[in-house]
Scaffold this active site. Structure first.
Site, PDB file in Angstrom:
ATOM      1  N   HIS A 139       0.853  -1.195   0.000  1.00 53.14           N
ATOM      2  CA  HIS A 139       0.000   0.000   0.000  1.00 53.14           C
ATOM      3  C   HIS A 139       0.893   1.251   0.000  1.00 53.14           C
ATOM      4  O   HIS A 139       1.968   1.252   0.603  1.00 53.14           O
ATOM      5  CB  HIS A 139      -0.916  -0.008   1.231  1.00 53.14           C
ATOM      6  CG  HIS A 139      -1.955   1.064   1.166  1.00 53.14           C
ATOM      7  ND1 HIS A 139      -1.681   2.368   1.514  1.00 53.14           N
ATOM      8  CD2 HIS A 139      -3.246   1.036   0.760  1.00 53.14           C
ATOM      9  CE1 HIS A 139      -2.771   3.092   1.325  1.00 53.14           C
ATOM     10  NE2 HIS A 139      -3.740   2.316   0.871  1.00 53.14           N
ATOM     11  N   GLU A 147      -3.846   2.326  -7.299  1.00 53.62           N
ATOM     12  CA  GLU A 147      -4.211   3.399  -6.385  1.00 53.62           C
ATOM     13  C   GLU A 147      -3.313   4.609  -6.631  1.00 53.62           C
ATOM     14  O   GLU A 147      -2.215   4.695  -6.058  1.00 53.62           O
ATOM     15  CB  GLU A 147      -4.055   2.933  -4.933  1.00 53.62           C
ATOM     16  CG  GLU A 147      -4.968   1.776  -4.577  1.00 53.62           C
ATOM     17  CD  GLU A 147      -5.289   1.771  -3.089  1.00 53.62           C
ATOM     18  OE1 GLU A 147      -6.468   1.779  -2.757  1.00 53.62           O
ATOM     19  OE2 GLU A 147      -4.355   1.789  -2.273  1.00 53.62           O
ATOM     20  N   GLY A 205     -10.954   2.921   1.183  1.00 53.45           N
ATOM     21  CA  GLY A 205     -10.489   3.302   2.511  1.00 53.45           C
ATOM     22  C   GLY A 205     -11.594   3.980   3.295  1.00 53.45           C
ATOM     23  O   GLY A 205     -12.494   3.344   3.831  1.00 53.45           O
TER      24      GLY A 205
HETATM   25  P1  PGA Z   1      -9.449   6.120   0.315  1.00 53.55           P
HETATM   26  O1  PGA Z   1      -8.280   5.042   0.549  1.00 53.55           O
HETATM   27  O2  PGA Z   1     -10.626   5.353  -0.243  1.00 53.55           O
HETATM   28  O3  PGA Z   1      -9.724   6.697   1.684  1.00 53.55           O
HETATM   29  O4  PGA Z   1      -8.929   7.115  -0.653  1.00 53.55           O
HETATM   30  C1  PGA Z   1      -8.042   4.024  -0.380  1.00 53.55           C
HETATM   31  C2  PGA Z   1      -6.858   3.205   0.069  1.00 53.55           C
HETATM   32  O5  PGA Z   1      -5.917   3.770   0.646  1.00 53.55           O
HETATM   33  O6  PGA Z   1      -6.818   1.981  -0.136  1.00 53.55           O
END
Ligand code: PGA
Length: 255
Positions: free
Chosen positions: A96, A168, A235
């Site tokens: 991540h 991401e 997230g």
């Molecule tokens: P977010 O995070 O949906 O809060 O942008 C996604 C993630 O970090 O996997």
């Protein structure tokens, strides 16, 4: 190629055991009839077993948010892939961007974690993505190719086919700024091309590519309607059971 969508909740460092159990009590009945998607909850390690127990005899599975690649030994504070599986995980998030940014994980470490996880039968969700500077410098494709190339080094064709990769973009994580469906599709298509060149077209077309970065109930369906977007890693919007259930509902095929 029909790929089963994956909707994964990344709770990061949120929720006690009591809060995780309160979430599953509301969430599980809402997704009880979902048979055409894989739903995954990644709680903090301390709530992993509680979530696994709550999800028993449902189709919802648990993931760990991190793993160490050694099997056992003097590595204070670390947890092995087999231990995560023993605690109830069937998936594991690897690489991540928060781990890359705050804990200096690089593609070599990602690769070791991937190998160790696959070896015990955990399904990895490998995260890749460019920073804002890299996007603005038009380096997105190069960065993704490098992360795929080094991160997945040594994996067999079958292992790549069974993998989940989360695209991401770092600039979209927790910022409220989502990639447009076109930006997500462009990146996912490129990742699939890289996988195809590195393994086979068949493995590349089996690998699930999910999008992460400010996914919400309002944008989930436009993102998942893209041909190479096979679900989402969520997230902030996954911390609330109603909101994550709405994302699941909006991300399924034909929704
Ligand atoms: P977010 O995070 O949906 O809060 O942008 C996604 C993630 O970090 O996997």
């Amino acid at each position: 190629m029909m790929r089963t969508p994956v909707l994964a909740a990344n709770w990061k460092m949120h929720k006690t055991v009591a809060e995780a159990t309160a979430f599953t009590a509301i969430f599980l009945p809402k997704v009880a009839d979902v048979t055409d998607a894989e739903i995954v909850l990644a709680p903090p390690l301390t709530a992993l077993t509680a979530v696994t127990v709550a999800c028993r005899s449902t189709r919802v599975a648990a993931a760990a948010q991190n793993v160490y690649w050694k099997r056992h030994g003097a590595f204070t504070g670390e947890v092995s892939a087999a231990m995560l599986q023993d605690a109830g995980a069937s998936y594991v998030i690897i690489g991540h961007s928060e781990r890359r940014q705050f804990f200096r994980e690089d593609d070599t470490i990602v690769n070791r974690k991937l190998r160790a996880s696959i070896d015990v039968g955990l399904i990895p969700i490998v995260c890749i993505g460019e920073t804002l500077d890299q996007r603005e410098a038009h380096e997105t494709h190069t960065v993704l190719a490098r992360q795929v190339g080094s991160g997945l080094n040594g994996l067999t064709t079958a292992e790549v086919g069974a993998l989940i990769i989360a695209y991401e973009p770092v600039w979209a994580i927790g910022t409220g700024r989502t990639a447009t469906p076109d930006q997500a599709q462009d990146a996912h298509y490129h990742i699939r091309e890289c996988l195809s060149a590195a393994t086979s077209a068949e493995a590349a077309s089996r690998c699930r590519l999910i999008y992460g970065g400010s996914v919400k109930p309002e944008n989930a369906s436009a993102l998942s309607a893209q041909p190479d977007v096979d679900g989402a890693l969520v997230g902030g919007a996954s911390l609330d059971p109603q909101s994550f259930a709405a994302i699941v509902a909006h991300s399924r095929p034909g929704q």
